[in-house]
Motif scaffolding. Structure first.
Motif, PDB file in Angstrom:
ATOM      1  N   ASN A 265       0.858  -1.182   0.000  1.00 11.98           N
ATOM      2  CA  ASN A 265       0.000   0.000   0.000  1.00 11.98           C
ATOM      3  C   ASN A 265       0.892   1.229   0.000  1.00 11.98           C
ATOM      4  O   ASN A 265       1.840   1.320   0.769  1.00 11.98           O
ATOM      5  CB  ASN A 265      -0.900   0.006   1.242  1.00 11.98           C
ATOM      6  N   HIS A 266       0.600   2.150  -0.880  1.00 15.79           N
ATOM      7  CA  HIS A 266       1.362   3.397  -0.973  1.00 15.79           C
ATOM      8  C   HIS A 266       0.409   4.509  -1.387  1.00 15.79           C
ATOM      9  O   HIS A 266      -0.769   4.270  -1.617  1.00 15.79           O
ATOM     10  CB  HIS A 266       2.535   3.263  -1.947  1.00 15.79           C
ATOM     11  N   GLN A 267       0.910   5.726  -1.483  1.00 20.62           N
ATOM     12  CA  GLN A 267       0.070   6.876  -1.802  1.00 20.62           C
ATOM     13  C   GLN A 267       0.275   7.386  -3.227  1.00 20.62           C
ATOM     14  O   GLN A 267      -0.099   8.496  -3.542  1.00 20.62           O
ATOM     15  CB  GLN A 267       0.337   7.998  -0.791  1.00 20.62           C
ATOM     16  N   HIS A 268       0.853   6.579  -4.103  1.00 16.81           N
ATOM     17  CA  HIS A 268       1.099   6.981  -5.484  1.00 16.81           C
ATOM     18  C   HIS A 268       0.036   6.353  -6.385  1.00 16.81           C
ATOM     19  O   HIS A 268       0.204   5.251  -6.874  1.00 16.81           O
ATOM     20  CB  HIS A 268       2.488   6.528  -5.937  1.00 16.81           C
ATOM     21  N   HIS A 269      -1.055   7.077  -6.614  1.00 15.48           N
ATOM     22  CA  HIS A 269      -2.148   6.505  -7.404  1.00 15.48           C
ATOM     23  C   HIS A 269      -2.517   7.348  -8.614  1.00 15.48           C
ATOM     24  O   HIS A 269      -3.312   6.922  -9.442  1.00 15.48           O
ATOM     25  CB  HIS A 269      -3.369   6.261  -6.517  1.00 15.48           C
ATOM     26  N   GLY A 270      -1.967   8.553  -8.718  1.00 19.52           N
ATOM     27  CA  GLY A 270      -2.149   9.367  -9.903  1.00 19.52           C
ATOM     28  C   GLY A 270      -3.515  10.000 -10.067  1.00 19.52           C
ATOM     29  O   GLY A 270      -3.838  10.470 -11.150  1.00 19.52           O
ATOM     30  N   THR A 271      -4.333  10.018  -9.020  1.00 18.83           N
ATOM     31  CA  THR A 271      -5.656  10.624  -9.119  1.00 18.83           C
ATOM     32  C   THR A 271      -5.801  11.735  -8.082  1.00 18.83           C
ATOM     33  O   THR A 271      -5.068  11.777  -7.097  1.00 18.83           O
ATOM     34  CB  THR A 271      -6.771   9.583  -8.899  1.00 18.83           C
ATOM     35  N   ASP A 272      -6.781  12.598  -8.301  1.00 14.57           N
ATOM     36  CA  ASP A 272      -7.043  13.712  -7.397  1.00 14.57           C
ATOM     37  C   ASP A 272      -7.922  13.226  -6.246  1.00 14.57           C
ATOM     38  O   ASP A 272      -9.053  12.798  -6.463  1.00 14.57           O
ATOM     39  CB  ASP A 272      -7.744  14.830  -8.159  1.00 14.57           C
ATOM     40  N   PRO A 273      -7.440  13.267  -5.011  1.00 15.15           N
ATOM     41  CA  PRO A 273      -8.228  12.796  -3.871  1.00 15.15           C
ATOM     42  C   PRO A 273      -9.493  13.622  -3.630  1.00 15.15           C
ATOM     43  O   PRO A 273     -10.426  13.151  -2.993  1.00 15.15           O
ATOM     44  CB  PRO A 273      -7.286  12.911  -2.674  1.00 15.15           C
TER      45      PRO A 273
END
Length: 169
Positions: A149-157
């Protein structure tokens, strides 16, 4: 190093989805591709043997079993790749987009982080992201999945309902 931005015909859902998430979002067509791959490999071996029989009294049973096993793994990789392409927005992904919005908005409503927290240090999460990003395109050489699990997903939260306060934390 900045993330590579790719223009896609459909909306990006996740640039590097977690393994369990890709499996949860499988469509019946993915299961069909997996089953077809599982059956096609031994069927091809059997048909090949009918066209050009093995010499002597050699049995085909072991070859068919191995072919079934290879077909099982090959079919799984094909289904996984198809599901990943929908996450990337390369193929039609309306169903996955709705599931993603519902799932992550539910997490926000419960007060949880968008993506599960990881027990790994941040630098390990970064390395895991760099190793697994676009890895679904390299299954022919080295199958690699994202298990971190990481925070690199490329979308706007913000599209999931997070306000400015939550984004700054």
């Amino acid at each position: 190093m900045p993330d590579k931005v790719v223009k896609t015909p459909y909306p990006l859902i996740d640039a590097d989805p977690h393994f369990s998430r890709v499996l949860r979002y499988f469509r019946p067509s993915d299961y069909g591709a997996w089953a077809a791959g599982t059956g096609a490999f031994p069927a091809a071996l059997y048909l090949w043997n009918m066209a050009d029989p093995l010499p002597g009294n050699i049995r085909l049973r072991t070859s068919l079993r191995l072919g079934g096993l290879l077909g099982f793994f090959g079919g799984f990789l094909l289904a996984y790749q198809n599901s990943s392409m929908r996450f990337w927005g390369w193929t039609e992904n309306k169903r996955e987009e709705q599931m993603d919005l519902a799932e992550l908005r539910q997490r926000v409503a419960e007060g949880k982080a968008l993506h599960p927290d990881s027990s790994q240090p941040p630098w390990i999460q970064d390395v895991a992201y760099r190793n697994s990003a676009w890895s679904q395109l390299k299954f022919h050489a080295f199958p690699m999945f994202n298990f971190v699990n990481h925070q690199h997903h490329g979308t706007d939260p913000a599209k999931y309902g997070l306000g400015e306060k939550e984004l700054s934390e």
